[in-house]
Write an enzyme that holds these catalytic residues in place. Sequence first.
Site, PDB file in Angstrom:
ATOM      1  CE1 TYR A 200      -3.571   2.727   0.878  1.00 41.32           C
ATOM      2  CE2 TYR A 200      -2.193   3.350   2.358  1.00 41.32           C
ATOM      3  CZ  TYR A 200      -3.044   3.549   1.608  1.00 41.32           C
ATOM      4  OH  TYR A 200      -3.850   4.921   1.641  1.00 41.32           O
ATOM      5  CE  LYS A 204      -2.784   5.412  -2.430  1.00 43.12           C
ATOM      6  NZ  LYS A 204      -3.477   5.983  -3.449  1.00 43.12           N
TER       7      LYS A 204
END
Length: 325
Positions: A200, A204
């Site tokens: 993740y 990002k």
Amino acid sequence: MGVAFSQFFPPQANLTEHNLPTQYGKVFIVTGGYSGVGYQLASLLFQAGGKVYIAGRSEAKAHESIEKIISLSSNTPSAGRLDYLALELDDLSTIKPSVEAFKRKESKVDILFNNAGVSLPPLGSVSKQGYELQLATNCLGPFLFTQLLLPLLEVAAKTSPPGSVRVVWTTSQTAEMTAPKGGMNLSDLTAPPPDQTKNYVNSKTGNWFMAGKLADQVRSHGILSVVQNPGNLKTKLLRHAPKLMVIAAYPLLHNARQGAYTELWAGLSPELNVETNGAYVIPWGRPHPSPRRDIILALKSKQQGGTGLADEFWEWCGQQTAAYL
């Protein structure tokens, strides 16, 4: 530490529905616009008179949200228009058809909000093309979608003030706080670690890189590309997170409407201009005063004295999506 703390407890938003100028005549796309921050953002733009396309995979959810927004805005005389755009970010083969469908309805895009994302799906989750799901949904899909929409953004820019046509990307404070030195390990792209939090964070950080590299690409057209951390919010993005994590974080979470104010400011504030292309926006709408220096270096090319890591990531995304342009 002060900047990090202020993102957990931000000052009051200074661009809201109470002082938002009319958006009549503007065309917006909000990916993931039928829930959470995207829903709140679509509602704000619609109430200000904008034409808003809610892009996502579920037509039923989109129409349910559209009906709800319209019903809650029945007393708003300046309301605009809402429409659905089918979009599956985790399937690269569907994105060009989505853009072609949009082109049959519109000739321009004033602001693209790359808002949709996925966080912490079950380990081993992959896209239709076999990429780690967070990397695919948060990076590769939006990269391709944005590149295909560039001609329509350029059309809007020709008749708009410089810096008013924008692409807004979505990152997370988690990336700024926990990304490895330099931003990411490129080897993770082809061999994802068995750790969904790391995957993740990579996605990002990738969004931050994309905002900077797109800024370089579109600067000559007067288009802005910025990245924003919407804030720590109570949304469905946490649906896959461990329950104990959610319980522990809950006192620090804010309503999704507040996150929409961050995106609204990133998309519409006149405080951002061509000189601030590539800016990082923090809650609830203000420039980041001191982004991580190692990531700023990663955003610069080697010729500019940086590491060139963002260039390598951008090039990799281009290679993976080239067959679907």
